[in-house]
Design an enzyme around this catalytic site. Structure first.
Site, PDB file in Angstrom:
ATOM      1  CG  ASP A  39      -2.116  -0.805   1.139  1.00  8.74           C
ATOM      2  OD1 ASP A  39      -2.646  -0.904   0.025  1.00  8.74           O
ATOM      3  OD2 ASP A  39      -2.551  -1.365   2.155  1.00  8.74           O
TER       4      ASP A  39
HETATM    5  C1  BGC Z   1       0.151   1.255   6.214  1.00  9.30           C
HETATM    6  C2  BGC Z   1      -0.221   0.009   5.464  1.00  9.30           C
HETATM    7  C3  BGC Z   1      -1.715  -0.059   5.369  1.00  9.30           C
HETATM    8  C4  BGC Z   1      -2.259   1.211   4.751  1.00  9.30           C
HETATM    9  C5  BGC Z   1      -3.756   1.213   4.565  1.00  9.30           C
HETATM   10  C6  BGC Z   1      -0.481   2.465   5.575  1.00  9.30           C
HETATM   11  O1  BGC Z   1      -0.226   3.581   6.322  1.00  9.30           O
HETATM   12  O2  BGC Z   1       1.546   1.378   6.264  1.00  9.30           O
HETATM   13  O3  BGC Z   1       0.308  -1.146   6.095  1.00  9.30           O
HETATM   14  O4  BGC Z   1      -2.079  -1.160   4.612  1.00  9.30           O
HETATM   15  O5  BGC Z   1      -1.876   2.315   5.500  1.00  9.30           O
HETATM   16  O6  BGC Z   1      -4.454   1.471   5.712  1.00  9.30           O
HETATM   17  C1  NOJ Z   2      -1.895  -3.842   5.309  1.00  6.21           C
HETATM   18  C2  NOJ Z   2      -3.043  -3.945   4.365  1.00  6.21           C
HETATM   19  O1  NOJ Z   2      -4.182  -4.408   5.057  1.00  6.21           O
HETATM   20  C3  NOJ Z   2      -2.736  -4.861   3.210  1.00  6.21           C
HETATM   21  O2  NOJ Z   2      -3.788  -4.839   2.279  1.00  6.21           O
HETATM   22  C4  NOJ Z   2      -1.442  -4.461   2.554  1.00  6.21           C
HETATM   23  O3  NOJ Z   2      -1.164  -5.377   1.533  1.00  6.21           O
HETATM   24  C5  NOJ Z   2      -0.305  -4.403   3.555  1.00  6.21           C
HETATM   25  N1  NOJ Z   2      -0.661  -3.526   4.629  1.00  6.21           N
HETATM   26  C6  NOJ Z   2       1.013  -3.936   2.944  1.00  6.21           C
HETATM   27  O4  NOJ Z   2       1.017  -2.586   2.667  1.00  6.21           O
END
Ligand code: BGC
Ligand code: NOJ
Length: 815
Positions: free
Chosen positions: A485
């Site tokens: 993400d």
């Molecule tokens: C986090 C991710 C997460 C994303 C969506 C980001 O700030 O680092 O792990 O999946 O937010 O909520």
């Molecule tokens: C948490 C999110 O829930 C997931 O969808 C994503 O792949 C990982 N973070 C990595 O960013």
């Protein structure tokens, strides 16, 4: 140091001191009603949606931590204490908290008074039950006062913590039966048809429902005025903060026990039956609950039924081997966590506030992988829900709301890996169940019935979305981001506070993802097989061509010499290359490409995994990339905004460690595969709890990487895709009991030192008792398989579907 131990026979983790390095929690509930429950009775509960229908209040990030829960205050003569340790931090002569499958029990003793609290959500009913037993272990009579305490949330958890100009005037309760039944009915008059119930099964000496009256305005939970005065005030809340507190008096002779049953429930009435009389709510649903759970025996029966339910569920996959840390994780806790991630998605934990995220499209599809063998019918229903939020062009809402099951506009779409996870989830479901019929279910697009088409067409649109959205190198365009993400290659955010996840993003048409390409190639064979087996030969041929061509593209443009590249940014520059200053090598594309068997034929797969080991491995697991970004890169986004070593910026992001584990099994390196499995497995770090800090019985999303000052410290336990993927890696690839379209394949890849193991696996209405003998000491390779005493041709157990138990004997070694 350890703060407890595994009681394997009881399937419980036993916490032996209350001051764990972080609250160690459990989940109560399995379908609609859920409670989060910490080892000091902290937490809260909700019906279906932690944001919209929250029954009790919880203050996240509070001081002291984890204050707020279901509390019981004891007054034994003049001695006032809380048996769950918090909130008074009472000195206890003994303390123990047992977290089991869907229930928890806290037991403690002080000055000859023993207390136990068994808390759970019964199957099929929307309530928490707290059964309290007081025992006088002293030689003299005791007069004991018990005060219960919960604080009601005004339903919408977000408003509840923000909209005080309104909230302080709207709270309403009703009290009946002299105070033993307390009803929270804020907003029931207008737009709600539900209320909460907090009741005890015995007459009370008094009650309180107004927080200030019970606690005192300037007191914390550790000094309630009513308890210190030894007397409830019979306060009836009007506005401010409604609570529920019962005051119960008990006389206990030496050796005598007394049991109380508290019910904390959610009750709903049809609109035309809301009222018993003007202004008085219809208590019928509450009465039904209390009738059912009104005695300690009834509570015990409900708990026994819950235990039977979990026995049956976990009986579907179990493992015996010498290494107990592995067997208890794979056989019990990992599957338990998979149920929780399936139920909660990423909504409510001690790190997810329950007001943030809906159900993730990619998250929920991946959660299925670890859940589908437990309750296939629920997996099926979930698949149809998820698919219904897909857009007609194959792209998808990134999230949808569990209550409405509709795509979430705030987060929108454009995460270009999302569509492919639907193929992954559906393939896993079909392999588990053999239910190809699901493909013919009519499923809406964008939740619009008029756009409905078969689930197969949804898969095709997913597949085609990748085929038709490629960039200059022929690799898939990344869109807003892929699995990571935080790799926001089209974002270029300069505005403080702007969300990297949702901010308006431009489509460069240039930024490409090698990971999406690998996910495409990984899912390709399943999609092709699904087409073939459903008489879609032409589509199968088209898909085979597309997958072969993507494989060539990865080899041509996704290879850096010693490992797979990660992506190309919006300028067409490489990410995850030795040419970069930071972020030279990433875990995701390497794990996934080898999982997809790219480069098994020409040595690249092995090279890639050797590079991962060499550059990314640490004693606590494999970090996401190296070197960590030290400065913010506008063209990379959030990944470069985190301090080095945390989260996606070179943290040990556990979710993709099992991708490497699975990839290692593709190379047949069982010893290394098992090593990568154990490094992130919490049970192996039980005695390191002061550093790791989180529960030793569940996976955490992240462990701080080697660049972080707190290297080895875990964060974000419970709600992580790590649960599903580690279960896949250990059960299907290391132990090697893997559903395939033709049956159950037996293909272990284990350390040379593991001389054997056995697995019991329920599969399509038959039970397989599988014994694997590795006295040959190999890492991979099955020499013979016998099924019910007869040699089997190959290693795929057919789906016998006869409701019987079958004996399978496997000998590993060279053919
Ligand atoms: C986090 C991710 C997460 C994303 C969506 C980001 O700030 O680092 O792990 O999946 O937010 O909520
Ligand atoms: C948490 C999110 O829930 C997931 O969808 C994503 O792949 C990982 N973070 C990595 O960013």
């Amino acid at each position: 140091m350890q703060y407890g131990y595994f009681d394997d026979d009881a399937r419980e983790y036993v916490i032996t001191r209350p001051d764990t390095p972080y609250p160690w929690i459990n989940y109560l509930g399995s379908e609609d009603f859920y409670g989060l429950f910490s080892n000091t009775s902290g937490g809260y509960c909700f019906y279906r949606d932690a944001r919209l229908l929250r029954l009790t209040r919880y203050r996240y990030n509070n001081v002291p931590t984890d204050s707020g829960g279901r509390y019981f205050y004891i007054r034994d003569g003049g001695d006032i204490w809380t048996p769950s340790w918090m909130p008074m931090k009472s000195a206890l002569d003994s303390y123990e908290c047992r977290h089991g499958m869907g229930y928890s029990r806290i037991s403690s003793v002080r000055s000859g008074l023993a207390f136990s609290q068994t808390s759970f959500v019964p199957l099929k009913d929307n309530c928490e039950i707290h059964k309290i037993v007081l025992t006088n272990e002293s030689k003299a009579d005791k007069d004991v006062d018990v005060f219960s305490f919960i604080e009601f949330c005004l339903w919408n958890a977000n408003d509840d913590m923000t909209n005080f100009q309104r909230n302080f005037s709207i709270g309403e309760v009703e009290v009946e039966e002299g105070g033993s039944r307390i009803y929270h009915k804020t907003e029931y008059r207008e737009r709600r048809n539900h209320y909460a119930l907090w009741a005890v099964n015995v007459p009370v000496a008094g009650f309180d429902t107004d927080r200030q009256t019970f606690l005192g305005l300037y007191n914390g939970f550790n000094h309630p005025d009513a308890v210190f005065a030894g007397k409830a005030n019979n306060s009836v809340a009007s506005g401010w903060a409604p609570i529920g507190s019962h005051h119960i008096k008990a006389h206990l002779k030496p050796g005598e026990s007394k049991a109380l049953v508290f019910v904390l429930g959610y009750c709903e009435n049809p609109d035309d039956k809301k009222w018993a009389s003007p202004g008085v709510i219809n208590k019928a649903p509450a009465n039904a609950l209390l009738e059912k759970y009104g005695s300690p025996e009834a509570a015990d029966r409900a708990l026994a039924a819950l235990k039977d339910y979990w026995d049956a569920l976990l009986g579907r996959f179990s493992v015996e081997a010498e290494d107990k840390r592995m067997t208890r994780m794979a056989g019990v806790w990992n599957q338990y966590q998979c149920m929780v991630t399936f139920n909660m998605s990423r909504s409510a934990s001690y790190f997810e506030s329950g007001i943030g995220r809906g159900m993730g499209f990619r998250d929920s599809n991946q959660d299925l992988l670890g859940f589908v063998h437990l309750v296939p019918e629920r997996a099926r229903a979930r698949i149809l829900d998820i698919a219904a939020t897909q857009f007609p062009d194959g792209s998808a809402y990134h999230q949808y709301q569990p209550l409405t099951k509709r795509g979430n506009n705030e987060v929108g779409s454009g995460f270009n890996d999302d569509p492919l996870w639907l193929i992954c989830g559906v393939a896993a479901y079909i392999k588990e169940t053999g239910d190809f019929g699901i493909l013919e279910e009519k499923v809406p697009f964008d939740n619009r019935e008029e756009l409905a088409d078969s689930l197969f067409i949804h898969l095709k649109r997913s597949f085609d979305y990748t085929v038709t959205h490629t960039g200059p190198h022929g690799l898939p365009l990344i869109g807003r981001a892929d699995w990571n993400d935080c790799l926001n290659l089209n974002c270029f955010s300069k505005t403080p506070g702007e969300s990297f996840q949702t901010t308006a993003n431009f489509e460069s048409g240039i930024a490409e993802s090698v990971l999406i390409a690998a996910i495409f190639v990984f899912n390709g064979p399943d999609y092709i097989e699904i087409c073939r087996r459903t008489g879609r030969a032409e589509e199968a041929a088209y898909a085979a061509k597309a997958v072969a061509s993507m494989t060539e593209t990865i080899k041509a443009h996704g290879w850096d010499g010693n490992w797979f590249l990660r992506a190309y940014d919006a300028y067409g520059h490489k990410i995850g290359s030795h040419e970069c200053e930071d972020g030279q090598i990433y875990i995701e594309s390497n794990g996934f490409a080898v999982m997809a068997e790219i480069g098994l034929d020409d040595g690249r797969a092995q090279k890639a995994l050797d590079s991962v080991k060499d550059k990314l491995d640490t004693k606590y697991g494999i970090v996401l990339q190296q070197p960590a970004y030290k400065e913010y890169h506008l063209e990379l986004g959030e990944v470069s905004s985190y301090p080095p070593g945390y989260k996606e910026n070179a943290g040990i992001f556990c979710h993709n460690n099992p991708w490497v584990t699975i990839a290692e099994t593709k190379l047949g390196r069982g010893t290394r595969a098992f090593e990568t499995y154990t490094k992130i497995c919490p049970a192996y770090r039980e005695d390191d709890s002061d550093l790791r800090r989180l529960e030793p019985y569940v996976y955490a999303q992240m462990v701080a990487g080697k660049d972080a000052p707190r290297f080895g410290e875990a964060k974000n336990s419970w709600l992580t895709g790590t649960a599903a993927w580690t279960f896949v890696s250990i059960s299907q690839y290391i132990l090697g009991v893997r559903p395939v379209f033709d049956g159950l394949l037996i293909d272990p890849c284990i350390p040379v030192a593991m001389k054997g193991f056995s697995v019991i696996r329920h599969f399509q209405n038959a039970v397989y008792r599988i014994t694997v003998n590795n006295s040959a000491g190999v890492e991979k390779g099955v020499k013979t398989v016998t099924l019910d005493g007869k040699p089997l041709d190959g290693a795929v157990l057919p789906a016998l579907g006869d409701g019987k138990t079958h004996e399978v004997s496997v000998v590993m070694g060279l053919k």
